[in-house]
Design a protein around this motif. Structure first.
Motif, mmCIF file in Angstrom:
data_model
loop_
_atom_site.group_PDB
_atom_site.id
_atom_site.type_symbol
_atom_site.label_atom_id
_atom_site.label_comp_id
_atom_site.label_asym_id
_atom_site.label_seq_id
_atom_site.Cartn_x
_atom_site.Cartn_y
_atom_site.Cartn_z
ATOM 1 N N LEU A 102 19.592 -15.181 -45.663
ATOM 2 C CA LEU A 102 18.668 -14.073 -45.895
ATOM 3 C C LEU A 102 19.323 -13.124 -46.887
ATOM 4 O O LEU A 102 20.465 -12.687 -46.681
ATOM 5 C CB LEU A 102 18.342 -13.361 -44.581
ATOM 6 C CG LEU A 102 17.357 -12.209 -44.670
ATOM 7 C CD1 LEU A 102 15.992 -12.713 -45.160
ATOM 8 C CD2 LEU A 102 17.213 -11.529 -43.320
ATOM 9 N N LEU A 103 18.608 -12.827 -47.966
ATOM 10 C CA LEU A 103 19.161 -12.027 -49.064
ATOM 11 C C LEU A 103 18.294 -10.820 -49.374
ATOM 12 O O LEU A 103 17.067 -10.880 -49.244
ATOM 13 C CB LEU A 103 19.220 -12.868 -50.341
ATOM 14 C CG LEU A 103 20.050 -14.133 -50.352
ATOM 15 C CD1 LEU A 103 19.685 -14.996 -51.551
ATOM 16 C CD2 LEU A 103 21.526 -13.797 -50.382
ATOM 17 N N ASP A 104 18.941 -9.742 -49.798
ATOM 18 C CA ASP A 104 18.260 -8.646 -50.493
ATOM 19 C C ASP A 104 18.444 -8.966 -51.968
ATOM 20 O O ASP A 104 19.576 -8.949 -52.473
ATOM 21 C CB ASP A 104 18.908 -7.294 -50.178
ATOM 22 C CG ASP A 104 18.276 -6.607 -48.988
ATOM 23 O OD1 ASP A 104 17.144 -6.969 -48.611
ATOM 24 O OD2 ASP A 104 18.927 -5.710 -48.430
ATOM 25 N N VAL A 105 17.351 -9.287 -52.646
ATOM 26 C CA VAL A 105 17.416 -9.690 -54.053
ATOM 27 C C VAL A 105 17.101 -8.487 -54.930
ATOM 28 O O VAL A 105 16.115 -7.787 -54.708
ATOM 29 C CB VAL A 105 16.434 -10.837 -54.336
ATOM 30 C CG1 VAL A 105 16.491 -11.244 -55.802
ATOM 31 C CG2 VAL A 105 16.743 -12.034 -53.446
ATOM 32 N N ARG A 106 17.945 -8.276 -55.921
ATOM 33 C CA ARG A 106 17.747 -7.172 -56.856
ATOM 34 C C ARG A 106 17.662 -7.723 -58.281
ATOM 35 O O ARG A 106 18.574 -8.399 -58.746
ATOM 36 C CB ARG A 106 18.900 -6.187 -56.779
ATOM 37 C CG ARG A 106 19.029 -5.471 -55.457
ATOM 38 C CD ARG A 106 20.100 -4.401 -55.508
ATOM 39 N NE ARG A 106 20.524 -3.739 -54.314
ATOM 40 C CZ ARG A 106 19.804 -3.383 -53.273
ATOM 41 N NH1 ARG A 106 18.564 -3.658 -53.233
ATOM 42 N NH2 ARG A 106 20.319 -2.751 -52.242
ATOM 43 N N ILE A 107 16.555 -7.374 -58.933
ATOM 44 C CA ILE A 107 16.350 -7.707 -60.343
ATOM 45 C C ILE A 107 16.229 -6.370 -61.073
ATOM 46 O O ILE A 107 15.492 -5.491 -60.621
ATOM 47 C CB ILE A 107 15.069 -8.546 -60.551
ATOM 48 C CG1 ILE A 107 15.148 -9.839 -59.741
ATOM 49 C CG2 ILE A 107 14.845 -8.829 -62.023
ATOM 50 C CD1 ILE A 107 13.863 -10.641 -59.727
ATOM 51 N N GLU A 108 16.955 -6.231 -62.150
ATOM 52 C CA GLU A 108 16.950 -4.955 -62.872
ATOM 53 C C GLU A 108 15.526 -4.535 -63.229
ATOM 54 O O GLU A 108 14.729 -5.328 -63.736
ATOM 55 C CB GLU A 108 17.792 -5.080 -64.145
ATOM 56 C CG GLU A 108 18.053 -3.743 -64.802
ATOM 57 C CD GLU A 108 19.037 -3.852 -65.942
ATOM 58 O OE1 GLU A 108 18.809 -3.168 -66.945
ATOM 59 O OE2 GLU A 108 20.011 -4.609 -65.820
ATOM 60 N N GLY A 109 15.215 -3.276 -62.915
ATOM 61 C CA GLY A 109 13.899 -2.727 -63.243
ATOM 62 C C GLY A 109 12.824 -3.029 -62.217
ATOM 63 O O GLY A 109 11.660 -2.687 -62.430
ATOM 64 N N ARG A 110 13.175 -3.671 -61.112
ATOM 65 C CA ARG A 110 12.201 -4.012 -60.075
ATOM 66 C C ARG A 110 12.689 -3.529 -58.713
ATOM 67 O O ARG A 110 13.871 -3.288 -58.519
ATOM 68 C CB ARG A 110 11.976 -5.522 -59.998
ATOM 69 C CG ARG A 110 11.381 -6.104 -61.248
ATOM 70 C CD ARG A 110 11.019 -7.538 -61.012
ATOM 71 N NE ARG A 110 10.517 -8.163 -62.212
ATOM 72 C CZ ARG A 110 10.101 -9.397 -62.273
ATOM 73 N NH1 ARG A 110 10.136 -10.162 -61.201
ATOM 74 N NH2 ARG A 110 9.651 -9.902 -63.401
ATOM 75 N N GLU A 111 11.749 -3.431 -57.792
ATOM 76 C CA GLU A 111 12.095 -3.073 -56.419
ATOM 77 C C GLU A 111 12.834 -4.238 -55.763
ATOM 78 O O GLU A 111 12.462 -5.401 -55.957
ATOM 79 C CB GLU A 111 10.826 -2.778 -55.610
ATOM 80 C CG GLU A 111 10.174 -1.457 -55.972
ATOM 81 C CD GLU A 111 11.041 -0.272 -55.581
ATOM 82 O OE1 GLU A 111 11.569 -0.260 -54.455
ATOM 83 O OE2 GLU A 111 11.187 0.631 -56.419
#
Length: 150
Positions: A102-111
């Motif tokens: 289970l991951l918290d995914v972070r993409i620049e410029g997005r929630e």
């Protein structure tokens, strides 16, 4: 002459060192994983049952085709995934353990969002998947749940 003497000293020191069981075990695990991934490639080529999917295939790989993996890597959005939990889901091919990460995914410029990445993890690499670890991923621009490590 000094180089030869240093090489002889190095060879003598290497003979005196005890065998390193951790290195041997790491090589054994690497060989096991390489053999297992060969069987996964065979499973891709001859699918017989539904398997957990990643971006186009099971076990966290785009496909068994390295060109498809490269295409996914080039077209995927760079992201980071922070491990929230890593739980065994059962056995995969050859009885190796499949994990749901289970991951918290972070993409620049997005929630940030949550996603589950399913993969086989070697026992020697489990520490890399501890809660709080941040790993690099690629995310499909069309499906934010389709992840590829790297």
């Amino acid at each position: 002459m000094g180089v030869i003497r240093d090489l002889l000293r190095l060879m003598r020191a290497a003979r005196e060192l005890p065998p390193h069981p951790t290195a041997r075990e790491a090589i054994r695990q690497s060989a096991d994983i390489a053999e297992q991934w060969g069987r996964v490639a065979e499973a891709f080529a001859n699918p017989t049952e539904a398997a957990p999917t990643g971006p186009g295939g099971p076990y966290g790989a785009a496909t068994a085709d390295p060109f498809a993996n490269l295409a996914f890597h080039q077209n995927g959005l760079p992201a980071s995934g922070t491990v929230i939990a890593c739980t065994p889901e059962g056995s995969s091919i050859d009885g190796l353990t499949m994990y749901a990460v289970l991951l918290d995914v972070r993409i620049e410029g997005r929630e940030p969002y949550r996603a589950t990445y399913r993969t086989v993890i070697a026992e020697g690499a489990r520490h890399n998947w501890s809660p709080g670890a941040v790993l690099p991923f690629r995310v499909s621009p069309d499906d934010p749940q389709a992840l590829m490590l790297g």
